[in-house]
Design a protein around this motif. Sequence first.
Motif, PDB file in Angstrom:
ATOM      1  N   GLY A   1      47.753  49.544  42.710  1.00  0.00           N
ATOM      2  CA  GLY A   1      47.015  50.474  41.781  1.00  0.00           C
ATOM      3  C   GLY A   1      46.042  49.964  41.095  1.00  0.00           C
ATOM      4  N   GLY A   2      45.931  48.720  40.900  1.00  0.00           N
ATOM      5  CA  GLY A   2      44.686  47.979  40.235  1.00  0.00           C
ATOM      6  C   GLY A   2      43.606  47.848  40.734  1.00  0.00           C
ATOM      7  N   ILE A   3      42.458  47.596  39.887  1.00  0.00           N
ATOM      8  CA  ILE A   3      40.972  47.569  39.957  1.00  0.00           C
ATOM      9  C   ILE A   3      40.608  46.154  40.064  1.00  0.00           C
ATOM     10  CG2 ILE A   3      38.820  48.197  39.492  1.00  0.00           C
ATOM     11  CD1 ILE A   3      39.729  50.749  38.622  1.00  0.00           C
ATOM     12  N   ALA A   4      39.859  45.769  41.196  1.00  0.00           N
ATOM     13  CA  ALA A   4      39.379  44.321  40.991  1.00  0.00           C
ATOM     14  C   ALA A   4      37.854  44.459  41.119  1.00  0.00           C
ATOM     15  CB  ALA A   4      39.877  43.375  42.120  1.00  0.00           C
ATOM     16  N   LEU A   5      37.177  43.878  40.261  1.00  0.00           N
ATOM     17  CA  LEU A   5      35.400  43.554  40.320  1.00  0.00           C
ATOM     18  C   LEU A   5      35.353  42.184  40.584  1.00  0.00           C
ATOM     19  CD1 LEU A   5      32.626  44.752  40.283  1.00  0.00           C
ATOM     20  CD2 LEU A   5      32.841  44.543  38.045  1.00  0.00           C
ATOM     21  N   VAL A   6      34.885  41.648  41.741  1.00  0.00           N
ATOM     22  CA  VAL A   6      34.769  40.111  42.209  1.00  0.00           C
ATOM     23  C   VAL A   6      33.422  39.763  42.044  1.00  0.00           C
ATOM     24  CG1 VAL A   6      35.382  38.387  43.555  1.00  0.00           C
ATOM     25  CG2 VAL A   6      36.872  40.437  43.390  1.00  0.00           C
ATOM     26  N   ALA A   7      32.993  38.936  41.477  1.00  0.00           N
ATOM     27  CA  ALA A   7      31.650  38.425  41.556  1.00  0.00           C
ATOM     28  C   ALA A   7      31.626  37.358  42.228  1.00  0.00           C
ATOM     29  CB  ALA A   7      30.847  38.107  40.136  1.00  0.00           C
ATOM     30  N   SER A   8      30.886  36.982  43.617  1.00  0.00           N
ATOM     31  CA  SER A   8      31.046  35.938  44.245  1.00  0.00           C
ATOM     32  C   SER A   8      29.993  35.756  45.285  1.00  0.00           C
ATOM     33  CB  SER A   8      32.300  35.657  45.205  1.00  0.00           C
ATOM     34  OG  SER A   8      32.494  34.455  45.720  1.00  0.00           O
ATOM     35  N   HIS A   9      29.389  34.444  45.280  1.00  0.00           N
ATOM     36  CA  HIS A   9      28.353  34.517  46.583  1.00  0.00           C
ATOM     37  C   HIS A   9      29.041  34.107  47.837  1.00  0.00           C
ATOM     38  CE1 HIS A   9      28.878  30.615  45.071  1.00  0.00           C
ATOM     39  NE2 HIS A   9      28.525  29.980  46.017  1.00  0.00           N
ATOM     40  N   GLN A  10      30.182  33.680  47.662  1.00  0.00           N
ATOM     41  CA  GLN A  10      31.155  33.340  48.887  1.00  0.00           C
ATOM     42  C   GLN A  10      31.647  34.424  49.490  1.00  0.00           C
ATOM     43  OE1 GLN A  10      33.529  30.058  48.259  1.00  0.00           O
ATOM     44  NE2 GLN A  10      32.767  29.907  46.221  1.00  0.00           N
ATOM     45  N   ALA A  11      32.084  34.394  51.060  1.00  0.00           N
ATOM     46  CA  ALA A  11      32.898  35.323  51.627  1.00  0.00           C
ATOM     47  C   ALA A  11      34.240  35.607  51.122  1.00  0.00           C
ATOM     48  CB  ALA A  11      32.765  35.238  53.206  1.00  0.00           C
ATOM     49  N   ILE A  12      34.721  36.716  50.839  1.00  0.00           N
ATOM     50  CA  ILE A  12      35.908  36.555  50.339  1.00  0.00           C
ATOM     51  C   ILE A  12      36.729  38.092  50.735  1.00  0.00           C
ATOM     52  CG2 ILE A  12      35.102  37.803  47.973  1.00  0.00           C
ATOM     53  CD1 ILE A  12      37.717  36.666  46.826  1.00  0.00           C
ATOM     54  N   ALA A  13      37.797  38.014  51.397  1.00  0.00           N
ATOM     55  CA  ALA A  13      38.466  39.253  52.042  1.00  0.00           C
ATOM     56  C   ALA A  13      38.893  40.025  50.825  1.00  0.00           C
ATOM     57  CB  ALA A  13      39.483  38.737  53.189  1.00  0.00           C
ATOM     58  N   LEU A  14      38.503  41.358  50.671  1.00  0.00           N
ATOM     59  CA  LEU A  14      39.067  42.041  49.555  1.00  0.00           C
ATOM     60  C   LEU A  14      39.664  43.402  50.676  1.00  0.00           C
ATOM     61  CD1 LEU A  14      36.277  42.279  47.071  1.00  0.00           C
ATOM     62  CD2 LEU A  14      38.211  40.935  47.201  1.00  0.00           C
ATOM     63  N   PRO A  15      40.677  44.261  49.987  1.00  0.00           N
ATOM     64  CA  PRO A  15      41.639  45.146  50.418  1.00  0.00           C
ATOM     65  C   PRO A  15      40.341  46.212  50.747  1.00  0.00           C
ATOM     66  CG  PRO A  15      42.079  44.870  48.287  1.00  0.00           C
ATOM     67  CD  PRO A  15      41.230  43.646  48.601  1.00  0.00           C
ATOM     68  N   SER A  16      39.357  46.658  50.078  1.00  0.00           N
ATOM     69  CA  SER A  16      38.405  47.734  50.461  1.00  0.00           C
ATOM     70  C   SER A  16      36.931  47.013  50.516  1.00  0.00           C
ATOM     71  CB  SER A  16      38.406  48.833  49.256  1.00  0.00           C
ATOM     72  OG  SER A  16      38.134  48.305  47.987  1.00  0.00           O
ATOM     73  N   PRO A  17      36.376  47.176  51.601  1.00  0.00           N
ATOM     74  CA  PRO A  17      35.060  46.532  51.885  1.00  0.00           C
ATOM     75  C   PRO A  17      33.858  46.870  51.020  1.00  0.00           C
ATOM     76  CG  PRO A  17      35.581  47.697  53.522  1.00  0.00           C
ATOM     77  CD  PRO A  17      36.485  48.319  52.445  1.00  0.00           C
ATOM     78  N   GLN A  18      34.104  47.302  49.745  1.00  0.00           N
ATOM     79  CA  GLN A  18      32.903  47.687  49.227  1.00  0.00           C
ATOM     80  C   GLN A  18      32.306  46.693  48.668  1.00  0.00           C
ATOM     81  OE1 GLN A  18      33.275  51.144  46.291  1.00  0.00           O
ATOM     82  NE2 GLN A  18      35.380  50.748  46.549  1.00  0.00           N
ATOM     83  N   ARG A  19      30.936  46.538  48.712  1.00  0.00           N
ATOM     84  CA  ARG A  19      30.053  45.281  48.145  1.00  0.00           C
ATOM     85  C   ARG A  19      28.673  46.105  47.558  1.00  0.00           C
ATOM     86  NH1 ARG A  19      30.248  40.427  52.109  1.00  0.00           N
ATOM     87  NH2 ARG A  19      28.300  39.915  51.224  1.00  0.00           N
ATOM     88  N   ILE A  20      28.243  45.409  46.558  1.00  0.00           N
ATOM     89  CA  ILE A  20      27.073  45.586  45.863  1.00  0.00           C
ATOM     90  C   ILE A  20      26.379  44.433  46.175  1.00  0.00           C
ATOM     91  CG2 ILE A  20      25.972  45.967  43.757  1.00  0.00           C
ATOM     92  CD1 ILE A  20      27.928  47.960  43.193  1.00  0.00           C
ATOM     93  N   ASP A  21      25.050  44.454  46.582  1.00  0.00           N
ATOM     94  CA  ASP A  21      24.086  43.185  46.364  1.00  0.00           C
ATOM     95  C   ASP A  21      23.222  43.323  45.121  1.00  0.00           C
ATOM     96  OD1 ASP A  21      22.686  41.170  46.705  1.00  0.00           O
ATOM     97  OD2 ASP A  21      21.711  41.349  48.637  1.00  0.00           O
ATOM     98  N   LEU A  22      23.368  42.622  44.287  1.00  0.00           N
ATOM     99  CA  LEU A  22      22.733  42.404  42.975  1.00  0.00           C
ATOM    100  C   LEU A  22      21.293  42.404  42.944  1.00  0.00           C
ATOM    101  CD1 LEU A  22      23.990  43.597  40.423  1.00  0.00           C
ATOM    102  CD2 LEU A  22      24.217  41.306  39.551  1.00  0.00           C
TER     103      LEU A  22
END
Lengths: 219, 196
Positions: free
Chosen positions: B170-191
């Motif tokens: 039930g947590g939230i994760a906001l990940v800034a990374s230029h590398q590929a990383i497998a996240l549970p929900s595939p939401q992405r923002i290209d800044l």
Amino acid sequence: MIARLALLLKRDLGLLLFGGRRGGTLLPLLFFLAVAMLFPFAIGPDAPLLARTGGGVIWVAALLAAILPLDRLVEPDLELGFFDQWALRGIAEEWLLLVRIIAHWLSFGPPLMLAALPAAGLLGIDGNQLRIVELGLLAGTPGLAAIGVTVAALTAGLRGGAALGGMLVVPLAIPLLVFGAGSLATGGTSGLPLTGAVSLILLAIAPFAAGAAVRGARG
Amino acid sequence: MQVCSLTASDLACRRGERVLFRGLSFALAPGDALQVTGSNGVGKSSLLRIVAGLLRPFHGSVTSEGAVGLVDERPALDPQLPLGKALAFWAGFDGIGFVARESISDALGLSGLLDVPVRYLSTGQKKRAALARLLGQQASVWLLDEPLNGLDTAANKTVETLIAEHCAAGGIALVASHQAIALPSPQRIDLAEFAP
């Protein structure tokens, strides 16, 4: 909250008192004693002159000893991201810096008052003068600690911040020196309450000024 | 895990004379993970600092609920202390017990390093130590700035697992990374799309 502040004080003391970061308390103390030792060589073997000026020398040496650790008071924690982490945990910068002032004072104030005893011997200061010097240091060093932390916060992150810090401390410390060292000239203790008053004012302002400086430096 | 949410509306960020991005909005609910991508200097770290409340946005606002934890390039661990003691400071601060500390060090493979002064640790080891600090904080909103920097393949997997577990709880994760990383929900923002 109190437990967290106690933990902070313990960490700050560990860093400042036992030389966690270059030097610790020992360096300012040795510096203080070195000044007291060199002064008679520079003035010459004139005992009355030494006794008359010795108290002032102790005060100047105390001021310089308080300036020595300026560059490791705030800057390393800012650079390592400690202030960010504390901010995320909802601790106000004012609390952090108040704790740091207390830790800074504990790391140089009481040791300096101890070191003033051998220094008084070296300079030939008599018992009454020594009493005024010690009481003056007790009243004045908290103010010096407050100035030190404020200036350290203001100059954190600046290039050549340590040198600039030294320059900024000196004018701010003048009221303390006027009343603290000034009591020696009159030979009475009437200046000491004023020294304490200046210290209290500085202590009241310092956490807010330094806290604002840290928030500004975070940018 | 406490109730958490993270909403950014119409954010803009200015560094010096330059506007890095503008018009950025997102809303994250419990269990969400969002990756922010973009090349160097596009404002990923600044975005995370704005979300953490450490930097004032040029425009727009951030509202968050729940404790926020941040891991960036600065580990906030005393360099001259042994790792165990440096972590113990934050453990005391965040009020977690000895057992929890042990299991966190185990999970991140730090158990053998606890006697080593922090300044002797490698980049990847410092990163893992910072993640240990984050786990101890028990924050419900994680802000991770380049969490994979300096990590080896095995540690990459560990971080991905930790994020997945965090979101599953039930947590939230906001990940800034230029590398590929497998996240549970595939939401992405290209800044870069929000550059003026």
